[in-house]
Design an enzyme around this catalytic site. Sequence first.
Site, PDB file in Angstrom:
ATOM      1  N   ASP A 116      48.008  92.461  63.981  1.00 47.08           N
ATOM      2  CA  ASP A 116      48.541  92.467  65.378  1.00 47.08           C
ATOM      3  C   ASP A 116      50.023  93.026  64.561  1.00 47.08           C
ATOM      4  OD1 ASP A 116      47.818  92.347  67.690  1.00 47.08           O
ATOM      5  OD2 ASP A 116      47.008  90.221  67.200  1.00 47.08           O
TER       6      ASP A 116
ATOM      7  N   ASP B  27      42.816  92.117  75.444  1.00 51.19           N
ATOM      8  CA  ASP B  27      43.866  91.623  74.483  1.00 51.19           C
ATOM      9  C   ASP B  27      44.903  90.869  74.971  1.00 51.19           C
ATOM     10  OD1 ASP B  27      45.203  90.946  72.144  1.00 51.19           O
ATOM     11  OD2 ASP B  27      45.693  92.516  71.393  1.00 51.19           O
TER      12      ASP B  27
HETATM   13  C1  DX5 Z   1      49.470  90.121  71.650  1.00 48.09           C
HETATM   14  C2  DX5 Z   1      48.409  90.516  70.408  1.00 48.09           C
HETATM   15  C3  DX5 Z   1      47.123  89.445  70.846  1.00 48.09           C
HETATM   16  C4  DX5 Z   1      47.293  87.932  70.865  1.00 48.09           C
HETATM   17  C5  DX5 Z   1      46.274  87.747  71.743  1.00 48.09           C
HETATM   18  O1  DX5 Z   1      50.554  91.163  71.666  1.00 48.09           O
HETATM   19  O2  DX5 Z   1      47.954  91.511  70.749  1.00 48.09           O
HETATM   20  O3  DX5 Z   1      46.234  90.057  69.483  1.00 48.09           O
HETATM   21  O4  DX5 Z   1      47.504  87.262  69.605  1.00 48.09           O
HETATM   22  O5  DX5 Z   1      46.619  85.998  71.598  1.00 48.09           O
HETATM   23  P1  DX5 Z   1      45.695  85.104  72.741  1.00 48.09           P
HETATM   24  O6  DX5 Z   1      44.539  85.460  73.028  1.00 48.09           O
HETATM   25  O7  DX5 Z   1      46.302  83.926  72.431  1.00 48.09           O
HETATM   26  O8  DX5 Z   1      46.576  85.559  73.799  1.00 48.09           O
END
Ligand code: DX5
Length: 236
Positions: free
Chosen positions: A40, A187
Site C-alpha cells: 500500500d 480491500d
Molecule cells: C486500506 C488499505 C488496505 C488495508 C486493509 O487503505 O488499502 O489494504 O491494509 O486492511 P484491513 O484488512 O485491516 O482492513
Amino acid sequence: MSPKPRPVHLVPSILSADFGRLGEELRAAAEAGADRFQVDIMDGHFVPNLSMGPMFVAAVRKHCPRPLPIEAHLMVARPEQWIAPVAAAGADVIIVHAEATVHLHSLLQQIAAAGALAAVALNPATPLEAIDEALSPRATTPLAMVLLMTVEPGFGGQALIPAVLDKIGRLRRRLDERGLECDIEVDGGVEAATIGAARAAGANVFVAGSAVFGHAGGAKAGIAALRKALARGAAR
Ligand code: DX5
C-alpha cells in the site's frame, strides 16, 4: 456466453505486517498459501496517511520466499510519478485510483508500458461509471482487475462497508455482459466473517491485512481461517 469463473486469490496486505520481521511475515504468509502480496503506497495527500514507497516493493521482492506476484496499490495524488519506479522495484500489478486522475486512459497505458498489469481502484462512494470507458472491450489497455474499496482507503483495521456488496454484484454482471476477463478485488475489512459475502457478490481477489498479520495465531492461522470461511461459503 459468460466468461469462465475467475480463480480465487488471497492477497495479504503488508500494511499490517510487523515491519521489523518482514522476512518472517512474508515466509509465513507464503507458506500458508498467499497468492500474492499487496504493498500500500500512501502519500499523505490522496489519503491522510503515509506508508511505503518503491523501496518497500523492492524489499518485499527481495525477501519473498518464492516468486509470488506483488501488487502496488497507489493511494497517491500523482500516480503518474510512481508507476515507473514501482514497476522497476518489482511490482507485477499496479493499481491506480480513478479519483486521482483525469487521464485514466494514459495512466493505464503507462502501466502497460512499464511492463505491469493494469488495475483501477474505486473508493466506496465512486460510481462504476468512472471506469465504464476503461471497461470497453476495445480498450487500448485491458484492465486485469478492478479493486472495489470496501473501506475508505488509508488505514487498516476498519469495518467493511456493506453497501459495496451491491456494487460488486453490479460490476460482476457488467464484466460478464461484456465478456471481459477481469478480476474483482475487494480491500478493507475482509475477514472470516465478511469474505463469504464478498465472494457471493462476485469478488474473486481478497486483500486482507489485519485478518492475516493481525491474527492472534499469526499469518498462517489468519490465511487458514480465511480459506475455511471461503470453503464454507462455497459449500452452502
Ligand atoms: C486500506 C488499505 C488496505 C488495508 C486493509 O487503505 O488499502 O489494504 O491494509 O486492511 P484491513 O484488512 O485491516 O482492513
